[in-house]
Design a protein around this motif. Structure first.
Motif, PDB file in Angstrom:
ATOM      1  N   THR A 218      13.323   6.203  -9.570  1.00  0.00           N
ATOM      2  CA  THR A 218      12.381   5.654  -8.588  1.00  0.00           C
ATOM      3  C   THR A 218      11.660   6.744  -7.814  1.00  0.00           C
ATOM      4  OG1 THR A 218      13.819   3.734  -8.345  1.00  0.00           O
ATOM      5  CG2 THR A 218      12.144   4.067  -6.644  1.00  0.00           C
ATOM      6  N   TYR A 219      12.412   7.709  -7.298  1.00  0.00           N
ATOM      7  CA  TYR A 219      11.835   8.734  -6.424  1.00  0.00           C
ATOM      8  C   TYR A 219      11.894  10.124  -7.046  1.00  0.00           C
ATOM      9  CZ  TYR A 219      12.103   5.002  -2.980  1.00  0.00           C
ATOM     10  OH  TYR A 219      11.956   3.810  -2.313  1.00  0.00           O
TER      11      TYR A 219
ATOM     12  N   ARG B 164       9.493  12.718  -5.631  1.00  0.00           N
ATOM     13  CA  ARG B 164       9.567  13.003  -4.205  1.00  0.00           C
ATOM     14  C   ARG B 164      10.186  14.373  -3.978  1.00  0.00           C
ATOM     15  NH1 ARG B 164       8.770   8.292  -0.957  1.00  0.00           N
ATOM     16  NH2 ARG B 164       7.396   7.019  -2.223  1.00  0.00           N
TER      17      ARG B 164
ATOM     18  N   ARG C  82      12.837   4.942   1.686  1.00  0.00           N
ATOM     19  CA  ARG C  82      11.488   5.476   1.497  1.00  0.00           C
ATOM     20  C   ARG C  82      10.997   6.193   2.739  1.00  0.00           C
ATOM     21  NH1 ARG C  82       6.387   3.073   2.405  1.00  0.00           N
ATOM     22  NH2 ARG C  82       5.784   3.737   0.336  1.00  0.00           N
TER      23      ARG C  82
ATOM     24  N   ARG D 256       0.232   2.410  -5.979  1.00  0.00           N
ATOM     25  CA  ARG D 256       1.399   3.299  -5.888  1.00  0.00           C
ATOM     26  C   ARG D 256       2.585   2.579  -5.261  1.00  0.00           C
ATOM     27  NH1 ARG D 256      -1.890   7.516  -4.729  1.00  0.00           N
ATOM     28  NH2 ARG D 256      -1.715   7.219  -2.493  1.00  0.00           N
TER      29      ARG D 256
ATOM     30  N   GLU E 185       6.182   1.700  -6.888  1.00  0.00           N
ATOM     31  CA  GLU E 185       7.416   2.085  -6.197  1.00  0.00           C
ATOM     32  C   GLU E 185       8.330   0.879  -6.013  1.00  0.00           C
ATOM     33  OE1 GLU E 185       8.844   3.749  -1.844  1.00  0.00           O
ATOM     34  OE2 GLU E 185       6.793   4.161  -2.490  1.00  0.00           O
TER      35      GLU E 185
END
Length: 167
Positions: free
Chosen positions: A67-68, A71, A133, A10, A14
């Motif tokens: 990317t996120y 989230r 992050r 993971r 990332e």
């Protein structure tokens, strides 16, 4: 070992996604920097600040929606505020390196400016990766952690309780 290797995979994904957005942002940053530097009479660090700001906007869109994207999306105002705060710190790091090279050492040829702009971006990227992050794009609880906690609670609820006598 399974949890460790899946966590490492993971993190690898990332880092790869962060690198893809960051690499595109690097091209935007250096492209805008050189364009502004060559078509205007702005001093080198001002041209760099403009390029960094354009790259920050580009990168936010890439980080949030690529990317996120998985989230936590709650609290966008807080997310954007933190992103801008840490981006400004990165801007100071990045352009501080260029400022020191240009005005501290007199290294201001186009090649030298690009080398130190690139070096400053690299140093600032390390800070940005950690801060984004850790503080900006926070991870949602991992499915494994939630499943482990639920199974632990279930196992605890099935245990026989010992009766205590009160004297």
């Amino acid at each position: 070992m399974e949890h460790g290797s899946s966590g490492l995979r993971r993190l690898g994904r990332e880092v790869a996604k962060f690198g893809a957005v960051g690499g595109a942002g690097l091209l935007v940053n250096l492209g805008v920097f050189n364009l502004v530097r060559h078509v205007t009479d702005l001093p080198v660090v001002r041209a760099s600040v403009i390029a960094t700001v354009v790259a920050i906007v580009f990168n936010y869109i890439g980080f949030r929606y690529f990317t996120y994207r998985d989230r936590d999306k709650g609290g966008r105002t807080k997310e954007l505020t933190l992103f801008l705060l840490f981006s400004v710190v990165g801007l100071v790091i990045e352009n501080g390196v260029l400022y020191a090279a240009t005005y501290g050492f007199g290294w201001d040829s186009p090649l030298q400016s690009n080398v130190f702009k690139f070096f400053g971006i690299g140093v600032a990227t390390l800070f940005r990766f950690w801060s984004y992050r850790s503080w900006v794009f926070k991870a949602l609880p991992a499915r494994e952690a939630v499943a482990d906690a639920e199974s632990l609670l279930e196992a605890e609820s099935k245990k026989p309780r010992s009766k205590q006598r009160v004297s």
